[in-house]
Write an enzyme that holds these catalytic residues in place. Structure first.
Site, PDB file in Angstrom:
ATOM      1  N   MET A  42       0.851  -1.150   0.000  1.00  0.00           N
ATOM      2  CA  MET A  42       0.000   0.000   0.000  1.00  0.00           C
ATOM      3  C   MET A  42       0.905   1.223   0.000  1.00  0.00           C
ATOM      4  O   MET A  42       1.790   1.263   0.805  1.00  0.00           O
ATOM      5  CB  MET A  42      -0.817  -0.075   1.265  1.00  0.00           C
ATOM      6  CG  MET A  42      -2.163   0.600   1.304  1.00  0.00           C
ATOM      7  SD  MET A  42      -2.205   2.348   1.323  1.00  0.00           S
ATOM      8  CE  MET A  42      -1.653   2.765   2.926  1.00  0.00           C
ATOM      9  N   PRO A  43       0.832   2.141  -0.855  1.00  0.00           N
ATOM     10  CA  PRO A  43      -0.234   2.367  -1.829  1.00  0.00           C
ATOM     11  C   PRO A  43      -0.161   1.439  -3.052  1.00  0.00           C
ATOM     12  O   PRO A  43       0.848   0.792  -3.293  1.00  0.00           O
ATOM     13  CB  PRO A  43      -0.001   3.824  -2.255  1.00  0.00           C
ATOM     14  CG  PRO A  43       1.437   4.072  -2.033  1.00  0.00           C
ATOM     15  CD  PRO A  43       1.827   3.211  -0.855  1.00  0.00           C
TER      16      PRO A  43
END
Length: 129
Positions: free
Chosen positions: A1-2
């Site tokens: 993430m991202p």
């Protein structure tokens, strides 16, 4: 993430793709301070006629090296986003020869409940992350 989703014109070599992805990952690490193993990247290649990226009235010229990047992430402060945009363009120019005029970024924000990294669990909610 991202999660980073790249839309590019087809025809780059595996080496060129890896340089692009590595440059973007390094910009994420430096701007957002995520752990090095926090890497989620997807590349979509298109014929040139299928990737229309105009200038929004800003007078920006594009080439066949254009990159449209969608970043899905937890909320980030405006200064972190601006740092990311700047670092991304610098690294893509240095490592890939991609001009900053060919880089378009869209940030999509979500929250911890919107992520599952496997095993059918929302790791931000369960406390695993």
């Amino acid at each position: 993430m991202p999660l980073l989703r790249f839309d590019i014109i087809e025809g780059r070599t595996p080496h060129e793709l890896r340089a692009l992805l590595d440059a973007a990952h390094d910009a994420v690490l430096e701007a957002f301070g995520v752990p090095p193993g926090d890497r989620y990247q997807i590349v979509h290649e298109h014929p040139a006629a299928h990737l229309i990226v105009e200038d929004t009235g800003l007078g920006i010229s594009r080439t066949d090296k254009r990159v449209v990047l969608q970043v899905t992430s937890m909320p980030r402060k405006p200064d972190m986003k601006q740092k990311f945009y700047r670092l991304l363009c610098e690294k893509l120019k240095d490592r890939c020869g991609i001009e900053d005029s060919d880089v378009v970024v869209s940030m999509v924000t979500n929250s911890g409940e919107d992520w599952s990294f496997g095993h059918g669990r929302a790791q931000f909610l369960t406390g695993e992350l």
